[in-house]
Design a protein around this motif. Structure first.
Motif, short mmCIF file in Angstrom:
data_model
loop_
_atom_site.label_atom_id
_atom_site.label_comp_id
_atom_site.label_asym_id
_atom_site.label_seq_id
_atom_site.Cartn_x
_atom_site.Cartn_y
_atom_site.Cartn_z
N ARG A 46 0.84 -1.21 0.00
CA ARG A 46 0.00 0.00 0.00
C ARG A 46 0.87 1.25 0.00
N ASN A 47 1.91 1.25 0.84
CA ASN A 47 2.80 2.41 0.91
C ASN A 47 3.51 2.64 -0.42
N ILE A 48 3.84 1.54 -1.11
CA ILE A 48 4.49 1.68 -2.41
C ILE A 48 3.52 2.26 -3.42
N LEU A 49 2.26 1.78 -3.41
CA LEU A 49 1.26 2.27 -4.35
C LEU A 49 0.95 3.75 -4.13
N MET A 50 0.85 4.16 -2.85
CA MET A 50 0.48 5.56 -2.59
C MET A 50 1.72 6.46 -2.65
N MET A 51 2.92 5.84 -2.70
CA MET A 51 4.16 6.61 -2.86
C MET A 51 4.27 7.74 -1.84
N ASP A 52 4.20 7.39 -0.56
CA ASP A 52 4.21 8.41 0.48
C ASP A 52 5.48 9.26 0.44
N PHE A 53 6.62 8.64 0.12
CA PHE A 53 7.87 9.38 0.00
C PHE A 53 7.83 10.30 -1.21
N GLY B 257 -7.22 12.10 1.11
CA GLY B 257 -7.06 10.65 1.11
C GLY B 257 -5.64 10.17 1.37
N LEU B 258 -5.56 8.92 1.79
CA LEU B 258 -4.27 8.27 2.01
C LEU B 258 -3.89 7.45 0.77
N LEU B 259 -4.59 6.37 0.54
CA LEU B 259 -4.34 5.55 -0.65
C LEU B 259 -5.40 5.77 -1.72
N PHE B 260 -6.66 5.64 -1.34
CA PHE B 260 -7.75 5.71 -2.31
C PHE B 260 -8.24 7.14 -2.52
N SER B 261 -8.54 7.47 -3.77
CA SER B 261 -9.01 8.81 -4.10
C SER B 261 -10.53 8.91 -4.07
#
Length: 331
Positions: A212-219, A258-262
């Motif tokens: 999930r963190n990779i998909l949302m690219m938090d960095f 949003g965090l992951l989902f838009s």
């Protein structure tokens, strides 16, 4: 000394190395994509300058991010290691016992280990539970002045350097973890009635939350790389859309929580789609914004201003002058 090295090596597992490698690879690919789309004359030197622009790397906000990140990494394990698990487990256990008593259920309803279909559905529902939980808390951070005083730490960054993602006050994160225990905890408690020993999916040994963190690219979304996912933006909140959330333009206030989902933002009417390659100015539009570019300003000042808000609410402090009040109102 040998015992210490052994403990360090235990932490550096193959899974953790793979996770770190995937995150770094995501950042590198994003940088290459962003550079390729904007650079006219391409060279390694220009790519390096694009990834590490001098005006961003040497900015006081970037230096504050680095100091804050180092000190935060040192203290957060003492605060957060048990917190996230404890809250979810406590609420989940209470939910399990309450529902089992009300409906006279003798869990688990599905005996034996969970099958692949159950595991997939469990993983999806937990991801949705965590995501809506984050969305609701994030909206509250912007709507309520007491929470906004803590959340301003994150929005006080005037440049984005990746580790800006961790520019979050420890108390703010602890409160977020506590809130996260509610919706995901209830969801987990319901699932514990269905099947025991449920675990989330892993992809090549990597936990679904890391994916999930990779998909949302938090960095990446806390950098200057304008990455968009095209049609996938309707499902996943891309880095460029999150960068708009940090914009000081009043048109962008209270958008893209949003965090992951838009789709949460779309459903609740808080979505704002930026123009392709639209630039943003980051930070806070208020007096004393530079006070947040020091460790004292990031750790101590928010607590003082939060306490001032509490005193005002319970009538122990006079109402502020209009000019000062504007600093405390969530944008």
């Amino acid at each position: 000394m040998i015992e210490f090295v052994g403990k360090v090596l235990d932490k550096v597992s193959a899974a953790s190395l793979l996770t770190t490698g995937l995150l770094l690879l995501t950042a590198l690919v994003s940088a290459l994509v962003a550079y390729w789309r904007t650079a006219e004359q391409k060279s390694f030197r220009e790519f390096f300058d694009f990834v590490f622009p001098n005006e961003i790397i040497t900015h006081p906000s970037a230096k504050a991010d680095l100091l804050f990140w180092v000190t935060r990494k040192a203290i957060m394990p003492f605060l957060m290691l048990p917190a996230g698990i404890t809250f979810v487990v406590a609420v989940g256990y209470a939910t399990n016992k309450l529902l089992a008593t009300i409906f006279q259920i003798d869990p688990p309803l599905i005996p034996g280990p969970a099958g692949p279909v159950t595991t997939v559905i469990f993983t999806v529902t937990m991801l949705l539970a965590y995501d809506i939980s984050y969305y609701l808390y994030h909206v509250a951070q912007h709507r309520y002045p007491i929470l906004w005083e803590l959340h301003k730490v994150h929005h006080s960054a005037e440049v984005m350097v990746g580790i800006t993602k961790d520019r979050v006050h420890p108390l703010d994160e602890l409160m977020n973890r506590a809130w996260d225990g509610v919706i995901p905890g209830i969801c987990f408690g319901i699932w514990s009635l269905v099947s025991l020993n449920l675990v989330e999916l892993t992809v090549f040994g990597v936990n679904v939350y890391v994916m999930r963190n990779i998909l949302m690219m938090d960095f990446v979304r806390h950098t200057h790389f304008k990455i968009s996912f095209g049609p996938l933006n309707n499902l996943i909140l891309c880095p460029h859309w999150h960068q708009l959330h940090h914009s000081v333009d009043p048109r962008h206030y209270d958008k893209n929580f949003g965090l992951l989902f838009s789709f949460w933002d779309r459903f609740f009417g808080t979505l704002c789609v930026p123009r392709p390659d639209e630039d943003f100015k980051f930070g806070l539009m208020e007096r004393g914004v530079r006070d947040y570019q020091s460790l004292s300003g990031l750790y101590v000042m928010p607590l003082k201003r939060m306490w001032r808000q509490i005193r005002r609410r319970i009538g122990l402090a006079p109402a502020p002058a209009k000019r000062a009040e504007a600093e405390d109102v969530p944008r």
